[in-house]
Design a protein around this motif. Sequence first.
Motif, mmCIF file in Angstrom:
data_model
loop_
_atom_site.group_PDB
_atom_site.id
_atom_site.type_symbol
_atom_site.label_atom_id
_atom_site.label_comp_id
_atom_site.label_asym_id
_atom_site.label_seq_id
_atom_site.Cartn_x
_atom_site.Cartn_y
_atom_site.Cartn_z
ATOM 1 N N GLU A 6 35.475 43.583 35.964
ATOM 2 C CA GLU A 6 35.426 42.133 34.294
ATOM 3 C C GLU A 6 37.008 42.475 34.194
ATOM 4 O O GLU A 6 37.476 41.719 32.841
ATOM 5 C CB GLU A 6 34.757 41.789 34.416
ATOM 6 N N ARG A 7 36.785 43.526 33.768
ATOM 7 C CA ARG A 7 38.255 43.828 33.182
ATOM 8 C C ARG A 7 39.828 43.390 34.319
ATOM 9 O O ARG A 7 40.632 43.275 33.403
ATOM 10 C CB ARG A 7 37.982 46.174 33.319
ATOM 11 N N ASN A 10 39.894 40.032 33.069
ATOM 12 C CA ASN A 10 40.867 39.333 31.798
ATOM 13 C C ASN A 10 42.053 39.823 31.997
ATOM 14 O O ASN A 10 42.985 39.466 30.754
ATOM 15 C CB ASN A 10 40.077 41.013 30.774
ATOM 16 N N LYS A 16 40.031 35.972 38.099
ATOM 17 C CA LYS A 16 39.278 35.317 38.057
ATOM 18 C C LYS A 16 37.979 33.817 38.549
ATOM 19 O O LYS A 16 37.623 33.547 38.320
ATOM 20 C CB LYS A 16 38.614 35.317 35.800
ATOM 21 N N THR A 135 32.602 36.490 32.217
ATOM 22 C CA THR A 135 32.521 38.070 31.529
ATOM 23 C C THR A 135 32.338 38.275 29.697
ATOM 24 O O THR A 135 32.253 39.606 29.941
ATOM 25 C CB THR A 135 34.215 38.321 31.938
#
Length: 352
Positions: A6-7, A10, A16, A135
Amino acid sequence: MLDQLERRFNKQPQLKKEYTEVIDEYLRMGHMEEVPEDEIHKDAVYLLHHAVIRYDKETSKTRIVFNASNKGTNNVSLNDELLTGPVLQEDLRSIIMRWRMHKICFASDLEKMYRMVLVKKEDADFQRVLWRQNTSTSDEVKDYRLLTVTFGTASAPYLAVKTLMQIADDEGEEQLRTTNQSYAASATKMIREDFYVDDLLSGCDTVQEAIATSQQLITILSKGKFRLQKWSSNNAEFLRSIDPKDRSNKANMDLTIDGTVKALGVSWNLGRDEFHYNINLPPNPETITKRVVLADLQRLFDPLGWIAPVIVMAKIFVQRLWLLGVGWDSEIDDQSRDKWLKIKSDLENLTV
């Protein structure tokens, strides 16, 4: 691992988006489902997953890879416990050489081969994953389980190929009883002998035979929910018999046939009906290590040994690094660096 993923999302919103689209497709096609609340505490194995981006692919640029080799707290992974099964298909060398003996050659592959094969319901809990659609920390992480054969598990290649062979036995025999026996028999034989995992490399001696046999192939495999896609051929008349949406988008058809496609790692020029090598080595980094050299060498795929006299020089160089005791991430000496740069420069001449 989900937090790490998830980082990355970002920092890479496009990744994503594409990753989420693949997960949504899994759910939409029934290849994955959310684990019911009352089954959460059943014995289960959770698989790590990450993205692999392949810009050279015609479809599915972003793919999700599931890691079944990651060991749990008991120091045992799912792959440690799975049997791999015997090899059911011929070696790559034999398939390519037999392919080139046909006057009319064609190539295709099966769409989402592994995902077309269901696993037993009771085994699905050994293929669980964690995922959340958003997220945002306010969204809950949910438990899902994969319902089909999963790329990354040790048994996946055998299970998918065995299913393909079973379709040839079951549906191929049925087709023999209900249609032209000659073409149905040829199609069944191709399924058994001319596939390398999900890639089909085969052909016939006449255009009429190639068209009729390909239609039998499509029919037999469709009965197992397998769909042949990205068709290419050295014959324009044959390609015109294939639905345009199922042709390779690298096969150009105007008055003549043209284009280059990848066939099991080898570039096939359709118009000239020749194999080409296209060496795309990355630029030289500031620091050259043994790991960098090995990474470059791994990009040279040569299943039939056509360029072995050239590659052997690079392999001898790597052997020399081992004898010198060079570490994986240690910079090689100036003399070795110069030698490797010359070898790498020479390799570029393989591109035709």
